[in-house]
Design an enzyme around this catalytic site. Sequence first.
Site: not given
Lengths: 436, 436, 436, 436
Positions: D100, D103
Amino acid sequence: MSTGFFGDIKPVKYEGPDSDNPPAYRFYNPDEVVMGKRMEDHLRFSVAYWHSFAWPGGDPFGGQTFERPWFGDSMEHARLKADVAFEMFTLLGVPFYCFHDADVRPEDATFAESAARLDEIAEVFAAKQRETGVKLLWGTANLFSHRRFMAGAATNPDPDVFAYAAATVKKCIDVTKTLGGQNYVLWGGREGYETLLNTDLKHEQEQAGRFLSMVVDYKHRIGFDGTILIEPKPQEPTKHQYDYDVATVYGFLKKFGLEKEVKVNIEQGHAILAGHSFEHELALAAALDIFGSIDMNRNDYQSGWDTDQFPNNVPEMALAYYQVLQAGGFTTGGTNFDAKLRRQSLDPQDLLIAHVGGMDCCARGLKAAAKMIEDKALSGPLEERYAGWNSAEAQAMLKSERTLEQIAERVVKEGIEPKPRSGRQEYLENIVNRYV
Amino acid sequence: MSTGFFGDIKPVKYEGPDSDNPPAYRFYNPDEVVMGKRMEDHLRFSVAYWHSFAWPGGDPFGGQTFERPWFGDSMEHARLKADVAFEMFTLLGVPFYCFHDADVRPEDATFAESAARLDEIAEVFAAKQRETGVKLLWGTANLFSHRRFMAGAATNPDPDVFAYAAATVKKCIDVTKTLGGQNYVLWGGREGYETLLNTDLKHEQEQAGRFLSMVVDYKHRIGFDGTILIEPKPQEPTKHQYDYDVATVYGFLKKFGLEKEVKVNIEQGHAILAGHSFEHELALAAALDIFGSIDMNRNDYQSGWDTDQFPNNVPEMALAYYQVLQAGGFTTGGTNFDAKLRRQSLDPQDLLIAHVGGMDCCARGLKAAAKMIEDKALSGPLEERYAGWNSAEAQAMLKSERTLEQIAERVVKEGIEPKPRSGRQEYLENIVNRYV
Amino acid sequence: MSTGFFGDIKPVKYEGPDSDNPPAYRFYNPDEVVMGKRMEDHLRFSVAYWHSFAWPGGDPFGGQTFERPWFGDSMEHARLKADVAFEMFTLLGVPFYCFHDADVRPEDATFAESAARLDEIAEVFAAKQRETGVKLLWGTANLFSHRRFMAGAATNPDPDVFAYAAATVKKCIDVTKTLGGQNYVLWGGREGYETLLNTDLKHEQEQAGRFLSMVVDYKHRIGFDGTILIEPKPQEPTKHQYDYDVATVYGFLKKFGLEKEVKVNIEQGHAILAGHSFEHELALAAALDIFGSIDMNRNDYQSGWDTDQFPNNVPEMALAYYQVLQAGGFTTGGTNFDAKLRRQSLDPQDLLIAHVGGMDCCARGLKAAAKMIEDKALSGPLEERYAGWNSAEAQAMLKSERTLEQIAERVVKEGIEPKPRSGRQEYLENIVNRYV
Amino acid sequence: MSTGFFGDIKPVKYEGPDSDNPPAYRFYNPDEVVMGKRMEDHLRFSVAYWHSFAWPGGDPFGGQTFERPWFGDSMEHARLKADVAFEMFTLLGVPFYCFHDADVRPEDATFAESAARLDEIAEVFAAKQRETGVKLLWGTANLFSHRRFMAGAATNPDPDVFAYAAATVKKCIDVTKTLGGQNYVLWGGREGYETLLNTDLKHEQEQAGRFLSMVVDYKHRIGFDGTILIEPKPQEPTKHQYDYDVATVYGFLKKFGLEKEVKVNIEQGHAILAGHSFEHELALAAALDIFGSIDMNRNDYQSGWDTDQFPNNVPEMALAYYQVLQAGGFTTGGTNFDAKLRRQSLDPQDLLIAHVGGMDCCARGLKAAAKMIEDKALSGPLEERYAGWNSAEAQAMLKSERTLEQIAERVVKEGIEPKPRSGRQEYLENIVNRYV
């Protein structure tokens, strides 16, 4: 002489892992020695009379699917049922079987007449046991199917039901003793409630405690040296059953001073319904010193009722037998298949094959568990994890030689700030996978 | 002097059932007498410091949603938090609050320094208690959030953690006593396991038993006359927690001879996670004589984790308080709102209104329960249902004056065949609906 | 002429909230006008023939508990059953009833003979409908109890079963039409699987789609103007049922182009088993434009199977009817009590009282829901919450007038950083509590 | 150059089933050919950046347990994280990873600045991909952790959040395309509701449909040839998520005409939470022609939340890959380990070993599945079971060439009474056990 029910089939034999013969054992080899004991003596397999011979295949939305020549209400039917049952025990080579009174003979008009019928069939069983060498793992009374027990047996609001249940259990213990049964089981399928609105919880628990105390007294008085076992289940058929799980049964036994007299018969499916893994219930019973026997099956993890399927997941069986072996193995207990065919499994062959598969799955789990123990695969890391408790100061804390104040003082004085260490769960899971 | 957090709001008042003023009580009327006691004294409401003032609104998939001026790591923040907390207690008119050490002050570098900070904030609390009349229902230690406790506190494989936990509990009991706390609670959020593979169940249970015994000894030694309470929960955060439910805690207390020393603090949400109704856990604790206090919230019935929502279903509350009243009501215990705002409920108003709604729901349930008791609406039919047990013969069975053989003989002789009677569940459910 | 089954009882009347007469309505007042419509016309209550007249009180661990004079296999029994059933409909004053073919007459040796018996009993019903004014809400076929359907009906691996099921449904639609039924329901209790190992999921879905298409075609061909309804259920009796929940049924209908032809009959207990609240399933069906009818009962939240209890929680009923009213209310559908007595509720009175309590609970819920709608108690705050979508730019996004790039560009250009607003859940829950 | 995080470790190699070296593959042998394809190309393993590198070890009752040198808010931390991540990918020899936006880099003050940071880290990734050969399986946007998304992203009541989410997804697709990602995933963690009381279900579904349509349009417009995947989950964090399960997603796609554009990414744990087995969701997706990719993990069967554990049960993996292979195997999809360490697994070694164990478990499952397919072990009996459908008359029914009347007529004329045949479930389960 064969009833012919299973057709032209030979006794099931061990053929080794490479066999693809459906009615053959690939792992269960009764005489093979595992950790110094024959597999048969470790596993002590038992077939449950009820599911395999009495259950017609119904569920809440459908009726009978099985067509068995012994379905019927007469004693002739009961005798034919016994013939086929012992035939199957022998074909499978299982050393044990189990039954409720209601499975083996039709009820009659009165308690006394029903009891007489039980004696009659018990004589049949005695002869068959002598003939085949098959033994009785445990006997039990069905105190839940008849409408008289709809509101409980020992815990019924009506003392007449309590009395009727007491008389029934007495009779069933007598028969169990006569047949050399090694245990006597109580499963309280209706000992619980549908709604608290009509239930006096405390009164019913007193009834249950009194009932069990009488059973234990009776056992001693007549010299029955089998083990009394309670089988926990959280619910179903009732909303709540008093013998919810192992921990609950332990508290109940302690309350009535029976924790040295009674042990537990743990069923995989019941553990799951109570929100536990099977191995949890086994480990807890061992830790509390009340481990007795197991009812082997599996529950569908996505279903909220007791599915009583034959076990088929070897890694799960390995963890279960790991706990059994760590608890010292079975003494009077055993592995009873409280498992029923799926109701679409109509053929006689299905009945055999289901047991063969289940037994193999258990045998494979047992062997994996034994190897883990011999290798200290899990116990080695475990000892290391708790090694800190071997220090003198830790032992002093554990042995009541320190007060809260003394410990608190030491924490401040020594500036104790514990350092977390890895729990290594994935590492240990991988180790298990080396064995299964 | 107001912090201004709640804006220009007046203390919440009772305005009667017809009020549609959001921050007003429609049912909670502290001075109204119910069954001979003021509602405030029946319900003994308490606000939980942690959810209302320490929780930032996170969940496993998202972070902080609340923006509170007191969020921060300094003692100034801690003092501002205390200001707002007591402001809310006063606005709501609740008589009690509860806290963990970790809720009320930031940890410091060492145990000793953290303890000193706890003393510092305890002085603030003492002053506020004097000023507002709000009292401490219970204190407790947070032995689960910090990574040092990740593998348990009392049941940690590392004895240093056991020691650290012991020192922490000692400190928190001291502070609870100083502040006049009426109970001390232990919730074992990490007392359990993630996997049996790395767990010595028996060793950990011994640790837990020893720990609790020390706590009880200490309580007596220092003359703390509050009640020691264990709060059961089956799982979450861990896979399995040792204080699974009321029945499990009872067995544990019996094992260590503590069943007269320790009671339970029952939470609705924890009951649900253990597969029980709230009223079951209450009724069982009463039957076992270990009922202490309640953590009031509700769990979403479709969610498998602890949702800790404010109660909002009056019929359920009526059944809960029915059990509380039947158990004799609270002594040192009370109704603690262990309930948190939904994380989208951002406004200061939400915090107030959630408590107002929850308190009203409880009050309404209490009143319904009291009326049912006064009318013998449920106890009348219940007595009738168990009336058979009043006969001499039934009492003889219950009082150990009959053996299994004697009962069996009587069943045969009298030809006993019990007649089922209606359990009348729907009738009783309809009766409850007359009261709610 | 009365069968005497219910004894000397008068038709149940509305007596108002203060009545404590068990067989009296406290809230259900058929002629009372709610939101411009009579309560009877809103609620459209129906009694389910199967639970109330065909079910013997068994469960997976116990047999028959009810003793009814009409239990038996003859057409005489079937006629007596019809007599008592219509007697009860009349005593309760319900406008509707429902049945499966299997409930109302015993099967005979062949399909044709069974069909003839159905016609015979349908004539009895037709006469009784004329006589009492009671109408048929829906008819349905039992395609799950007989062993021929053990592996499914429309989705059976054997095309002969598909054919047999098709013939059965044709017959039941014919009878439903003859009796003026307002809907025809399909519940696929065996349309699913026990194990994927023996299941061709895709083939079975094709079978199901074809089957339903034929049913719809037939309905149009014969001019049956009732609604075809599918009743979702996730599992039980099978491990997985294809009509899992409303969303699943919608996808199935779309796949076969039937979403304008078929609606859903939503059961509370089935919603719960699928992990949903009842109101969720109702709201979703309305949003997807497939809402049809409801099967009213409740499931025990702690049990993992279909308990089919009578509803008794008014706040839950209020939320359910709120969705029904928001969906425009029933057209051909209604409130069918797919609820069964607890098996301990043996008395004829229990049967009446259970329905009375359930109807009252629904009526009370309906009135609360109607008042909330009239007051815009929930819809007001809802509109406000989504008000942002009324802006031109928001509408442009929603109406396909913006691309991802355009929106992204605007976010950067306008420096959009959304400000969270309170979801006010507790406030709204408190509002609901003002109405229940 | 190594970061040193994993110490002195060599790349993990295949050493065969007898190896007891913890960081070695016993079954995963990338170049081994299974059913004509290399294992690596079958399994297409991927590591999830979030759990392994971004998650601090917290749970709802406790905070960070992991201490990683890259935890921090700066871009330096982000780069160190990338260094270690690619180091691990290389050590493990996995061909893919996923991430993502949240992240891989800290958010910045504005959308534009956050996007710039994403570009910056994407350049780092691009270089590392070239250097190591590791590829991007899929990219995705985190639309659930930040408080701006607390009430949903695409389905937020605030159109500004919809816009912000749209801009975010556009950016993430751009980056995914740049990095050669083979899929783009949407997991709607907040696309759902906490309470229906504040939710306009229909409006939110329209929003969701519009959002997804824009994403698909965009994909085509920019020539991104990866697959758009929706990842179903029933609930958690919210009470209800719109992408409940595969069947629900299918209905949603049909509603908006996207069923040929979008596929599903199925996670074992999400399947379990929705009440399904993993293999059910896989089989259903294949039957509906929307199977895309899998998120591999396991859920604890006794826990009601997403536990995201590494898979460790080989028989379950065999059934899962059996479905994957039957569906034709992965095209753009793969096996992404959406699995996180237990929070007590603190050591760098744990991170490696967990993946090694999981990969081995999958490899072993794949091999068993492949062998079952080659042997027609299950497909043979399956064909036989449905063989009746090959008859001309059966095909006519299935192909819309028969009406209900015609079939009914034939049933009567031919006197059809279907004969049940055994479903042979236990036999088939035993067969599976020959392969695992």
